[in-house]
Design an enzyme around this catalytic site. Sequence first.
Site, PDB file in Angstrom:
ATOM      1  CB  SER A  44     -26.032 -12.844  24.149  1.00 30.79           C
ATOM      2  OG  SER A  44     -27.083 -12.799  25.069  1.00 30.79           O
ATOM      3  CE  LYS A  54     -30.075 -13.612  23.277  1.00 31.87           C
ATOM      4  NZ  LYS A  54     -29.616 -12.880  24.439  1.00 31.87           N
ATOM      5  CE1 TYR A  56     -31.592 -17.247  25.011  1.00 33.90           C
ATOM      6  CE2 TYR A  56     -31.841 -17.612  27.369  1.00 33.90           C
ATOM      7  CZ  TYR A  56     -31.429 -16.823  26.320  1.00 33.90           C
ATOM      8  OH  TYR A  56     -30.842 -15.602  26.565  1.00 33.90           O
ATOM      9  CE1 TYR A  75     -28.092  -8.491  24.498  1.00 38.17           C
ATOM     10  CE2 TYR A  75     -25.895  -8.078  25.317  1.00 38.17           C
ATOM     11  CZ  TYR A  75     -26.883  -8.947  24.939  1.00 38.17           C
ATOM     12  OH  TYR A  75     -26.653 -10.279  25.011  1.00 38.17           O
ATOM     13  CB  VAL A  90     -23.624 -12.003  30.418  1.00 40.40           C
ATOM     14  CG1 VAL A  90     -24.549 -10.828  30.160  1.00 40.40           C
ATOM     15  CG2 VAL A  90     -24.365 -13.324  30.336  1.00 40.40           C
TER      16      VAL A  90
HETATM   17  N1  GLN Z   1     -27.882 -16.641  29.062  1.00 39.84           N
HETATM   18  C1  GLN Z   1     -27.950 -15.240  29.271  1.00 39.84           C
HETATM   19  C2  GLN Z   1     -29.337 -14.857  29.740  1.00 39.84           C
HETATM   20  O1  GLN Z   1     -30.272 -15.372  29.227  1.00 39.84           O
HETATM   21  C3  GLN Z   1     -27.575 -14.525  28.013  1.00 39.84           C
HETATM   22  C4  GLN Z   1     -27.576 -13.028  28.163  1.00 39.84           C
HETATM   23  C5  GLN Z   1     -26.376 -12.373  27.538  1.00 39.84           C
HETATM   24  O2  GLN Z   1     -25.358 -12.958  27.205  1.00 39.84           O
HETATM   25  N2  GLN Z   1     -26.466 -11.072  27.421  1.00 39.84           N
HETATM   26  O3  GLN Z   1     -29.539 -14.060  30.601  1.00 39.84           O
END
Ligand code: GLN
Length: 305
Positions: A61, A64, A189, A241, A259
């Site tokens: 993420s 992003k 993505y 988050y 993550v």
């Molecule tokens: N690639 C992960 C997903 O889409 C990214 C989520 C994350 O890093 N929080 O679930």
Amino acid sequence: MEELLEQLLEECRSYTQNGHLASYIPELAKADPNDFGVYILNSDGKHACAGDFGKCFTIQSIIKPILLLLALMDNGVDAVRSRVGVEATGKPFDAINVTDQSLLSDHINPMVNMGAIALCNLVKGNDYNEKFNRLLSLTRTLACNPKIDINESVYHSEKQTGNKNRALAYMLKSYGMITDEVEDVLDLYFKACSISVNSKDLAYIGFALSNRGKIADGYKRIFSYDYAHYVNAILMTCGMYDGSGDFAINVGVPAKSGVGGGIMAIVPTRMGIGIYSPGLDDKGNSVAGIKLLERLSNALFLSIF
Ligand code: GLN
């Protein structure tokens, strides 16, 4: 500074055992929970590092904010805002739930999956290959590292298992928030999340945001002051988050987690920080990474509040 980092890393090391590895993307469960590294790049160009700062992991993420930057650079604020909002919850003050309301851009935040998937549709390029290459190229430029590339195994693992993201993308499509083919948008993505970086790369990318658009390499301007302002403000309210409120109180700087176990923190005008420790809390944030940032923030008075 290096001594302080070594000391804080040792103090926080036990927390690396408190988290759990992301397993919903099977390839991420192969990480070593003992890995722990930190890299800081200061506004004067000086750096400090400790632990496994060179260890590679997928950006997840943390792509992003870079996606948001590219969408802003390609389309401007108004076009981006017409598809993806900026509010932490996107819900009115008396909302019971939004699932029975129609989906509006103000309900979609760029730092969660649905918003980031919508942003993928906004990246310019003749085809999705070109769009990905432009995103990869911006990531390399911000990190001042031309070697950054995709981790193919994580990409395939994520593409195979990403059905929840598929559900989000089809929802966007049904509301006209995605105009291209869903699988093409999702492919961008999944690839974007699978870009492989280390703590040093994250510190450099964070540096460009802290330095209001100028990268460490020759202080070249890559994006406008206004876009740095826009992205940092969103990271402050939503980058961690549903742990963003606690993080604002305990650390107090814009940051983004992934993550894969990375955290990129931005101390406006002062420094970019990259951290890696793959054990996550139940919100998907690195447990030891947050502990380290809390102590670092106390020691160096980093909080902007
Ligand atoms: N690639 C992960 C997903 O889409 C990214 C989520 C994350 O890093 N929080 O679930």
